[in-house]
Design an enzyme around this catalytic site. Structure first.
Site, PDB file in Angstrom:
ATOM      1  N   TYR A  61     -74.868 -43.767 -23.002  1.00  0.00           N
ATOM      2  CA  TYR A  61     -73.772 -43.162 -22.165  1.00  0.00           C
ATOM      3  C   TYR A  61     -72.707 -44.340 -21.763  1.00  0.00           C
ATOM      4  O   TYR A  61     -73.346 -45.366 -20.866  1.00  0.00           O
ATOM      5  CB  TYR A  61     -74.205 -42.570 -20.933  1.00  0.00           C
ATOM      6  CG  TYR A  61     -74.825 -41.193 -21.505  1.00  0.00           C
ATOM      7  CD1 TYR A  61     -74.764 -40.369 -22.552  1.00  0.00           C
ATOM      8  CD2 TYR A  61     -75.757 -40.291 -20.497  1.00  0.00           C
ATOM      9  CE1 TYR A  61     -75.232 -39.238 -23.195  1.00  0.00           C
ATOM     10  CE2 TYR A  61     -76.191 -39.086 -20.732  1.00  0.00           C
ATOM     11  CZ  TYR A  61     -75.874 -38.474 -22.071  1.00  0.00           C
ATOM     12  OH  TYR A  61     -76.498 -37.361 -22.346  1.00  0.00           O
ATOM     13  N   LEU A 233     -71.633 -26.350 -18.300  1.00  0.00           N
ATOM     14  CA  LEU A 233     -70.429 -25.684 -17.376  1.00  0.00           C
ATOM     15  C   LEU A 233     -69.427 -25.371 -18.501  1.00  0.00           C
ATOM     16  O   LEU A 233     -68.098 -25.100 -17.908  1.00  0.00           O
ATOM     17  CB  LEU A 233     -70.016 -26.732 -16.470  1.00  0.00           C
ATOM     18  CG  LEU A 233     -70.882 -26.957 -15.130  1.00  0.00           C
ATOM     19  CD1 LEU A 233     -70.566 -27.984 -14.482  1.00  0.00           C
ATOM     20  CD2 LEU A 233     -70.651 -25.697 -14.403  1.00  0.00           C
ATOM     21  N   ALA A 234     -69.574 -25.749 -19.649  1.00  0.00           N
ATOM     22  CA  ALA A 234     -68.509 -25.455 -21.058  1.00  0.00           C
ATOM     23  C   ALA A 234     -67.515 -26.069 -20.554  1.00  0.00           C
ATOM     24  O   ALA A 234     -66.152 -25.565 -20.700  1.00  0.00           O
ATOM     25  CB  ALA A 234     -68.352 -23.937 -21.133  1.00  0.00           C
ATOM     26  N   GLY A 236     -65.845 -26.850 -17.929  1.00  0.00           N
ATOM     27  CA  GLY A 236     -64.759 -26.133 -17.079  1.00  0.00           C
ATOM     28  C   GLY A 236     -64.046 -24.619 -17.517  1.00  0.00           C
ATOM     29  O   GLY A 236     -63.081 -24.276 -16.793  1.00  0.00           O
TER      30      GLY A 236
END
Length: 324
Positions: A61, A233-234, A236
Site C-alpha cells: 500500500y 463501499l463500492a 461511494g
C-alpha cells in the site's frame, strides 16, 4: 460499537475494519510527511472513538508508505498497540525491470522476509493476522506451511489467512499447514454481487458468466473462516458520488439507499455496510477511507437492522433485474 466473535474460535474483532491503503500520501515514491501522519492520526482517532479497532494493511500500500506512516504514528502513541488488531498482507511484488515483471510470490523465504519488513515499517513486534494477498500459481503449499510455522513459532504472527482465494486454494494450503487459516478477504459490495449470484444462479444459464468461485462462501462458513469484504463501499457509488453517468441499476440502487437512510435516520454508508453485514456469514466490511466524517458515518452500520424485504429490495435493484 459491539464486538463480533469469529464464529466459535473465541476471537473478538470489531465488526468493521479500517482499510489503511490511503495512508502515506498516495502511490508515489515521495517521503512520508508530518501531514501524512496527522491525516492518519485523525482517521485512527475517529475509528477508535467509534469502536473500529481492526486495521487492514498490506506491504504494497502506497509502496510501503502506508505502513511507515502508521509506524510513525504508533511511535508517538504506543498505548494504541494493545487496543488495535493489526493485519497486513504480503505476496505481491512490483515490476523490477523489463525482464522481471510484477508477480506474486509465496516462496517461503520471501514470505518471512516480507513480514520482517512489515514489522519494521509498522514499528511493532508482531502482527495479529497476516494474509497471503493474491494466489501465486507457483505456490508450493509445503513451503507456505513452513513459512507460517516459522512466523508463528517466532511470535511474529498470531493468526493467518488469505485474500482473494477460492475454496480449492484454501483447502490445498490448509492440507499442509497445522495452523488454521481463519480469514479470507474478497471483493463484495452492492456493486460486486457475484458472491451472491454464484449461489442464486446454480442451474441457471446466466451462471456461466460469473467470476466468483462456487462454494467459497459455504466453505468459509463451514470452516469458521471470517469473510472480509474489500471494496465494501463500492467507491461511494451509493453514498454520495455522482451516478449521473452510471447504468440505471446503479442509479436506482443509490436512490433506494437514500430512501432507507432517511427512513432509519442514518447515513447512506451505514445502509450500504449493513446490507453486507446482514449476510449470515458475518461479513466484516473493510472501509477504505481516511475521511473522519465518513468513518463516523460508516460506524453507524452496526446499529442498523435491515429486514429481509429491505435487504432484497437493495439486492434486486443492484442486480438490475428480477430474481430468476
Amino acid at each position: 460499537m459491539k464486538k463480533l466473535p469469529i464464529h466459535r474460535r473465541g476471537i473478538e474483532i470489531s465488526p468493521l475494519s479500517l482499510g489503511c491503503m490511503g495512508f502515506g500520501g498516495g502511490w508515489n515514491t515521495g517521503s512520508v510527511t508530518d501531514e501524512h501522519v496527522m491525516e492518519a492520526q485523525q482517521a485512527l482517532e475517529t475509528s477508535i472513538e467509534h469502536g473500529i479497532t481492526f486495521l487492514d494493511h498490506a506491504d504494497i500500500y502506497t509502496f510501503g508508505k502506508a505502513e511507515e506512516t502508521f509506524g510513525r504514528l504508533l511511535t508517538e502513541k504506543p498505548q494504541w498497540r494493545e487496543q488495535l488488531w493489526i493485519q497486513s498482507k504480503c505476496g505481491i511484488r512490483f515490476e523490477e525491470s523489463a525482464t522481471v515483471p510484477g508477480r506474486y510470490d509465496f516462496d517461503r523465504n520471501y514470505i518471512v522476509k516480507s513480514v520482517e519488513g512489515i514489522l519494521s515499517r509498522l514499528k511493532v513486534d508482531y502482527l495479529d493476522s497476516l494474509l497471503l494477498h493474491r494466489p501465486d500459481p507457483l505456490m508450493d503449499p509445503e513451503e507456505v506451511a513452513e513459512a507460517i510455522s516459522q512466523l508463528k513459532s517466532a511470535g511474529k504472527v498470531k493468526y493467518f489467512g488469505v485474500s482473494n482465494m477460492s475454496r480449492g486454494q484454501i483447502e490445498l494450503l490448509q492440507a499442509y499447514s497445522e495452523e488454521p487459516l481463519i480469514f479470507n478477504q474478497l471483493e463484495m459490495s452492492l456493486a460486486k454481487l457475484d458472491f451472491l449470484e454464484t449461489g442464486v444462479l446454480v442451474n441457471h444459464p446466466d451462471g456461466k458468466y460469473l467470476q466468483f468461485p462456487e462454494g467459497t462462501m459455504e466453505y468459509c462458513r463451514l470452516q469458521n473462516i471470517q469473510l472480509q469484504a474489500w471494496g465494501s463501499l463500492a467507491q461511494g457509488l451509493f453514498s454520495g458520488r455522482s451516478v449521473d453517468d452510471q447504468p440505471e441499476a446503479i442509479r436506482a440502487t443509490a436512490k433506494r439507499v437514500s430512501e432507507l437512510a432517511l427512513e432509519k435516520d442514518c447515513s447512506r454508508e451505514a445502509i450500504v455496510l449493513a446490507w453486507l453485514m446482514k449476510h449470515p456469514a458475518g461479513i466484516q466490511p473493510i472501509i477504505g477511507t481516511t475521511n473522519p466524517e465518513r468513518i463516523a458515518a460508516c460506524s453507524q452500520a452496526v446499529d442498523v437492522t435491515l429486514s429481509r424485504e429491505e435487504w432484497y429490495s437493495l439486492y434486486v435493484s443492484a442486480r438490475g433485474k428480477n430474481m430468476p
